[in-house]
Design a protein around this motif. Structure first.
Motif, mmCIF file in Angstrom:
data_model
loop_
_atom_site.group_PDB
_atom_site.id
_atom_site.type_symbol
_atom_site.label_atom_id
_atom_site.label_comp_id
_atom_site.label_asym_id
_atom_site.label_seq_id
_atom_site.Cartn_x
_atom_site.Cartn_y
_atom_site.Cartn_z
ATOM 1 N N THR A 1 -12.136 -7.729 -5.987
ATOM 2 C CA THR A 1 -11.239 -7.808 -5.085
ATOM 3 C C THR A 1 -11.747 -8.773 -3.774
ATOM 4 N N SER A 2 -10.848 -9.653 -3.312
ATOM 5 C CA SER A 2 -11.132 -10.340 -2.151
ATOM 6 C C SER A 2 -11.103 -9.509 -0.936
ATOM 7 N N ARG A 3 -10.485 -8.433 -0.893
ATOM 8 C CA ARG A 3 -10.111 -7.523 0.154
ATOM 9 C C ARG A 3 -10.606 -6.293 0.040
ATOM 10 N N GLU B 1 0.961 -1.179 -0.054
ATOM 11 C CA GLU B 1 0.036 0.113 -0.082
ATOM 12 C C GLU B 1 0.876 1.203 0.085
ATOM 13 N N GLY C 1 -17.229 -7.159 -3.478
ATOM 14 C CA GLY C 1 -15.906 -6.728 -3.679
ATOM 15 C C GLY C 1 -15.900 -6.178 -5.000
ATOM 16 N N VAL D 1 -11.727 -2.667 1.485
ATOM 17 C CA VAL D 1 -11.220 -1.832 2.207
ATOM 18 C C VAL D 1 -11.778 -0.572 2.162
#
Length: 297
Positions: free
Chosen positions: A215-217, A96, A233, A219
């Motif tokens: 995305t699987s994450r 990141e 996602g 945020v």
């Protein structure tokens, strides 16, 4: 003579090809590592940053975000800067950090915060931004006293500036970038109250003709996330537009999305605007009618 001329011509041709390849190779390497070269050219020494912020003293602290603290500093050339000191427990890893450096370094727009440089030394990960004196938008629209400084003309100007910044990210820049965390605390205000979109740690680069990505994450900040992103996602430029819509409602109403004050009751701002309500007189009011009725009162 014909044989000699042919051989000489062939050797000259090989020499020209070799020279072209030698000249082209550095340029190709520079293009392939374009982001890293730019990032390295922006790297600051840790001692310089410590001196600029007086060793991150509490008196220079501007605020505390999800990824760490932000400090005011002054570089040796007299330039005021804001230093974002990423916390080791913030959840933002090297990926990141590198993402934010490489993305923001390539972005140039008056409604985007400018990145001056970065420092990566041991456990220290620091981002050096331009100093924006009026802090973030949430310090104004949610403050009972400071909100008086935002008349309708200024609010309209702020909304337009954020929209121009988003348009640049989505359509006008060389890269198409989805911010994924648009909210009042990530909108900074300069001395003339011009908005600047900040904090690109969650941003994602997408192919220009790509309509959406997965995305699987997941945020970001709940309350500002588009439903398809929060649940599945899936994100696109529409995800940022949804967040912009929530932000716009907060700017207009002056109340947080998560705790909208409606008389004596507290509810969700989006639910108040989007869900039809059955009034006591037995008829259903439209969402627009509900919001206009509250706004006019």
């Amino acid at each position: 003579m014909a044989v000699v001329a042919s051989v000489v011509g062939f050797l000259l041709l090989l020499l020209c090809i070799w020279i072209c390849l030698r000249c082209r190779k550095p340029r190709e390497n520079e293009e392939s590592a374009d982001g890293m070269i730019k990032a390295e050219s922006l790297q600051y020494d840790l001692a310089t940053v410590r001196a600029a912020t007086k060793n991150f003293c509490e008196g220079n602290k501007l605020g505390q975000g999800g990824f760490g603290a932000v400090y005011k500093g002054k570089l040796p050339n007299g330039q005021d800067v804001a230093v974002k000191r990423l916390s080791s427990a913030s959840g933002q890893g090297d990926l990141e950090f590198k993402n934010e450096v490489l993305l923001v370094a390539k972005l140039q727009h008056r409604n985007l915060v400018r990145l001056f440089g970065f420092c990566l030394k041991g456990d220290e990960r620091l981002l050096i931004y331009e100093f924006v004196p009026n802090t973030s938008l949430d310090h104004f629209i949610f403050d009972p006293t400071k909100c008086a400084q935002l008349d309708w003309e200024r609010r309209y100007k702020i909304i337009g500036g954020i929209a121009r910044g988003l348009l640049y990210l989505h359509e006008d820049s060389r890269l198409r970038i989805i911010h994924r965390d648009l909210k009042p605390s990530n909108i900074l205000l300069d001395e003339d109250m011009n908005p600047k979109i900040a904090d690109f740690g969650m941003a994602r680069l997408v192919v220009r003709d790509e309509t959406k990505a997965n995305t699987s994450r997941v945020v970001g900040t709940y309350g500002y996330m588009a439903p398809e992103y929060a649940m599945h996602g899936q994100f696109s430029v529409k995800s940022d537009v949804f967040s912009f819509g929530v932000l716009l409602l907060e700017i207009v109403s002056g109340q947080r999305n998560s705790c909208f004050q409606n008389g004596e009751s507290i509810e969700d701002l989006l639910s108040f605007v989007s869900v039809e309500k059955l009034e006591g007189r037995g008829r259903i009011e439209s969402p627009r009618s509900n919001f206009e009725k509250w706004f006019n009162s």
